[in-house]
Design a protein around this motif. Structure first.
Motif, PDB file in Angstrom:
ATOM      1  N   ASN A  85      20.323  -2.828  -5.768  1.00 25.98           N
ATOM      2  CA  ASN A  85      20.012  -2.007  -4.604  1.00 25.98           C
ATOM      3  C   ASN A  85      18.758  -1.168  -4.822  1.00 25.98           C
ATOM      4  N   CYS A  86      18.311  -0.568  -3.767  1.00 19.55           N
ATOM      5  CA  CYS A  86      17.027   0.125  -3.774  1.00 19.55           C
ATOM      6  C   CYS A  86      17.063   1.476  -4.474  1.00 19.55           C
ATOM      7  N   PHE A  87      18.232   1.924  -4.900  1.00 16.78           N
ATOM      8  CA  PHE A  87      18.357   3.260  -5.472  1.00 16.78           C
ATOM      9  C   PHE A  87      18.033   3.314  -6.963  1.00 16.78           C
ATOM     10  N   ASP A  88      18.059   2.153  -7.640  1.00  9.95           N
ATOM     11  CA  ASP A  88      17.738   2.102  -9.067  1.00  9.95           C
ATOM     12  C   ASP A  88      16.309   1.583  -9.213  1.00  9.95           C
ATOM     13  N   LEU A  89      15.351   2.490  -9.202  1.00  9.76           N
ATOM     14  CA  LEU A  89      13.944   2.086  -9.176  1.00  9.76           C
ATOM     15  C   LEU A  89      13.506   1.420 -10.472  1.00  9.76           C
ATOM     16  N   GLU A  90      14.133   1.769 -11.586  1.00  7.68           N
ATOM     17  CA  GLU A  90      13.812   1.112 -12.852  1.00  7.68           C
ATOM     18  C   GLU A  90      14.213  -0.356 -12.803  1.00  7.68           C
ATOM     19  N   ASP A  91      15.380  -0.626 -12.268  1.00  7.48           N
ATOM     20  CA  ASP A  91      15.842  -2.007 -12.121  1.00  7.48           C
ATOM     21  C   ASP A  91      14.984  -2.759 -11.107  1.00  7.48           C
ATOM     22  N   VAL A  92      14.632  -2.097 -10.036  1.00  6.62           N
ATOM     23  CA  VAL A  92      13.746  -2.701  -9.030  1.00  6.62           C
ATOM     24  C   VAL A  92      12.441  -3.139  -9.681  1.00  6.62           C
ATOM     25  N   GLU A  93      11.860  -2.263 -10.491  1.00  7.83           N
ATOM     26  CA  GLU A  93      10.580  -2.588 -11.126  1.00  7.83           C
ATOM     27  C   GLU A  93      10.715  -3.773 -12.072  1.00  7.83           C
ATOM     28  N   LYS A  94      11.826  -3.840 -12.815  1.00 11.72           N
ATOM     29  CA  LYS A  94      12.048  -4.981 -13.706  1.00 11.72           C
ATOM     30  C   LYS A  94      12.055  -6.289 -12.918  1.00 11.72           C
ATOM     31  N   HIS A  95      12.689  -6.287 -11.755  1.00 14.73           N
ATOM     32  CA  HIS A  95      12.754  -7.502 -10.942  1.00 14.73           C
ATOM     33  C   HIS A  95      11.393  -7.840 -10.329  1.00 14.73           C
ATOM     34  N   PHE A  96      10.606  -6.828 -10.025  1.00  9.98           N
ATOM     35  CA  PHE A  96       9.244  -7.090  -9.544  1.00  9.98           C
ATOM     36  C   PHE A  96       8.404  -7.735 -10.647  1.00  9.98           C
ATOM     37  N   LYS A  97       8.572  -7.281 -11.885  1.00  4.59           N
ATOM     38  CA  LYS A  97       7.861  -7.889 -13.016  1.00  4.59           C
ATOM     39  C   LYS A  97       8.261  -9.346 -13.180  1.00  4.59           C
ATOM     40  N   ALA A  98       9.562  -9.624 -13.052  1.00  2.54           N
ATOM     41  CA  ALA A  98      10.045 -10.998 -13.178  1.00  2.54           C
ATOM     42  C   ALA A  98       9.472 -11.880 -12.075  1.00  2.54           C
ATOM     43  N   ALA A  99       9.444 -11.339 -10.854  1.00  5.57           N
ATOM     44  CA  ALA A  99       8.882 -12.101  -9.739  1.00  5.57           C
ATOM     45  C   ALA A  99       7.414 -12.420  -9.981  1.00  5.57           C
ATOM     46  N   LYS A 100       6.671 -11.427 -10.406  1.00  2.00           N
ATOM     47  CA  LYS A 100       5.241 -11.624 -10.645  1.00  2.00           C
ATOM     48  C   LYS A 100       4.995 -12.662 -11.738  1.00  2.00           C
ATOM     49  N   ALA A 101       5.889 -12.709 -12.734  1.00  2.00           N
ATOM     50  CA  ALA A 101       5.725 -13.644 -13.855  1.00  2.00           C
ATOM     51  C   ALA A 101       5.811 -15.095 -13.416  1.00  2.00           C
ATOM     52  N   ILE A 102       6.518 -15.366 -12.310  1.00  2.00           N
ATOM     53  CA  ILE A 102       6.623 -16.760 -11.846  1.00  2.00           C
ATOM     54  C   ILE A 102       5.869 -16.981 -10.532  1.00  2.00           C
ATOM     55  N   GLY A 103       5.124 -15.987 -10.113  1.00  2.00           N
ATOM     56  CA  GLY A 103       4.336 -16.138  -8.894  1.00  2.00           C
ATOM     57  C   GLY A 103       5.125 -15.976  -7.614  1.00  2.00           C
ATOM     58  N   ALA A 104       6.319 -15.383  -7.706  1.00  2.00           N
ATOM     59  CA  ALA A 104       7.127 -15.185  -6.501  1.00  2.00           C
ATOM     60  C   ALA A 104       6.600 -13.989  -5.722  1.00  2.00           C
ATOM     61  N   LYS A 105       6.615 -14.113  -4.413  1.00  2.00           N
ATOM     62  CA  LYS A 105       6.153 -13.028  -3.542  1.00  2.00           C
ATOM     63  C   LYS A 105       7.315 -12.179  -3.056  1.00  2.00           C
ATOM     64  N   ASN A 106       8.412 -12.821  -2.609  1.00  2.00           N
ATOM     65  CA  ASN A 106       9.533 -12.095  -2.011  1.00  2.00           C
ATOM     66  C   ASN A 106      10.604 -11.767  -3.051  1.00  2.00           C
ATOM     67  N   VAL A 107      11.136 -10.548  -2.981  1.00  2.00           N
ATOM     68  CA  VAL A 107      12.209 -10.124  -3.875  1.00  2.00           C
ATOM     69  C   VAL A 107      13.263  -9.414  -3.034  1.00  2.00           C
ATOM     70  N   ARG A 108      14.477  -9.955  -3.029  1.00  2.00           N
ATOM     71  CA  ARG A 108      15.536  -9.288  -2.275  1.00  2.00           C
ATOM     72  C   ARG A 108      15.964  -8.014  -2.991  1.00  2.00           C
ATOM     73  N   ILE A 109      15.806  -6.898  -2.310  1.00  2.00           N
ATOM     74  CA  ILE A 109      16.248  -5.598  -2.805  1.00  2.00           C
ATOM     75  C   ILE A 109      17.201  -5.037  -1.752  1.00  2.00           C
ATOM     76  N   CYS A 110      18.456  -4.906  -2.110  1.00  2.00           N
ATOM     77  CA  CYS A 110      19.492  -4.589  -1.123  1.00  2.00           C
ATOM     78  C   CYS A 110      19.490  -3.110  -0.743  1.00  2.00           C
ATOM     79  N   PRO A 111      19.881  -2.820   0.484  1.00  4.41           N
ATOM     80  CA  PRO A 111      20.126  -1.445   0.891  1.00  4.41           C
ATOM     81  C   PRO A 111      21.552  -1.056   0.510  1.00  4.41           C
ATOM     82  N   ALA A 112      22.039   0.034   1.078  1.00  3.35           N
ATOM     83  CA  ALA A 112      23.420   0.441   0.818  1.00  3.35           C
ATOM     84  C   ALA A 112      24.397  -0.398   1.627  1.00  3.35           C
ATOM     85  N   MET A 113      25.580  -0.602   1.071  1.00  2.72           N
ATOM     86  CA  MET A 113      26.675  -1.109   1.878  1.00  2.72           C
ATOM     87  C   MET A 113      27.138   0.025   2.787  1.00  2.72           C
ATOM     88  N   TYR A 114      27.596  -0.329   3.967  1.00  5.23           N
ATOM     89  CA  TYR A 114      28.020   0.694   4.911  1.00  5.23           C
ATOM     90  C   TYR A 114      29.301   1.373   4.420  1.00  5.23           C
TER      91      TYR A 114
END
Length: 278
Positions: A85-114
């Protein structure tokens, strides 16, 4: 339009062999399921033991081999579907690094569950606050953070998703549109949904569902069931015609959870169906 497969729906294959399989059928790319899966890989299922699934760390470790395979096949890896989810910015950044490493543009980052015990408007406000920071990180890594239209979240529809994203740069945030999820919650007409999304439409998930009428303890209930693309309540013929009319040139990722056919049969059938639907 480009056709790919979201790997959650092809659990029997390890990443490199899945790329070979998909390319041989005609698919142009893949969306990786990126999560921690401790299931038994000798008995792979969609949600546990999925052989094509990787963590962000594993994706980083295997990026070179994945990129080499993609180059050999003239194949793309444009998207990763993370389960964070979008609240853990450290985890978000790790996934952005992984995406960039394989040339991926889109990364699903979830919002809160209701959470029905809390104010919806406050939940939206909190998520908007964090997603603005996610967008800043996305700009740093030149990727696009995407929210999927998904039941049980605060973003079941395009309009609810735009309540989070409106005002943020669509170069760095977007929507993963799953029309079948909206059969369960958040249903909007095709034309309205695309009009609302506009430049924020990042990609589309292709699956189908029906609501089955069942009886429980003498009471009627409705239960979701996954079915083949041409058997459910999403009119894919009409949707694809509208996408063509709007000159949509993005990705459609097959995410078929129906079980009437084997994975191989579904991969071949769905490719032919989506390519040849008239």
């Amino acid at each position: 339009m480009k056709l790919g497969v979201f790997t959650v729906s092809a659990p029997e294959y390890y990443p490199l062999e899945l790329m070979d399989k998909l390319s041989g059928i005609g698919y142009e790319g893949v969306e990786w399921r990126v999560t921690n899966d401790n299931g038994d890989r000798s008995k792979p299922t969609f949600w546990a033991g999925n052989r094509a699934g990787m963590t962000a760390d594993e994706l980083l470790e295997t990026a070179d081999s994945l990129m080499q395979k993609a180059k050999e096949l003239n194949f793309e890896m444009p998207s990763i579907a993370a389960y964070i989810n979008c609240f853990d910015l450290e985890d978000v950044e790790k996934h952005f690094k992984a995406a960039k490493a394989i040339g991926a543009k889109n990364v699903r980052i979830c919002p809160a569950m209701y959470d029905p015990e809390k104010s919806f408007n406050l939940q939206v406000a909190k998520t908007r606050y964090y997603y603005a920071m996610v967008a800043q990180l996305a700009a740093k890594y030149k990727v696009r953070a995407c929210i999927e239209t998904h039941m049980n979240y605060i973003t079941p529809s395009m309009s609810k998703t735009m309540a989070i994203l409106e005002g943020l740069d669509p170069k760095y945030v977007g929507i993963m549109w799953d029309p079948a999820n909206q059969i369960c919650e958040g249903l909007e007409k095709i034309e309205m949904a695309m009009d609302i999304a506009g430049d924020y439409l990042a990609e589309i998930h292709a699956k189908n569902l029906i609501m089955n009428k069942i009886e429980v303890d003498g009471k009627v209930e409705w239960q979701l069931k996954s079915v083949a693309l041409d058997q459910g309540q999403v009119n894919w013929k009409a949707l694809l015609e509208f996408l063509e009319k709007k000159q949509y040139d993005g990705w459609i990722f097959c995410e078929d959870f129906s079980t009437d056919k084997s994975t191989d049969e579904k991969l071949i059938y769905n490719y032919k169906y989506l390519k040849n639907i008239k």
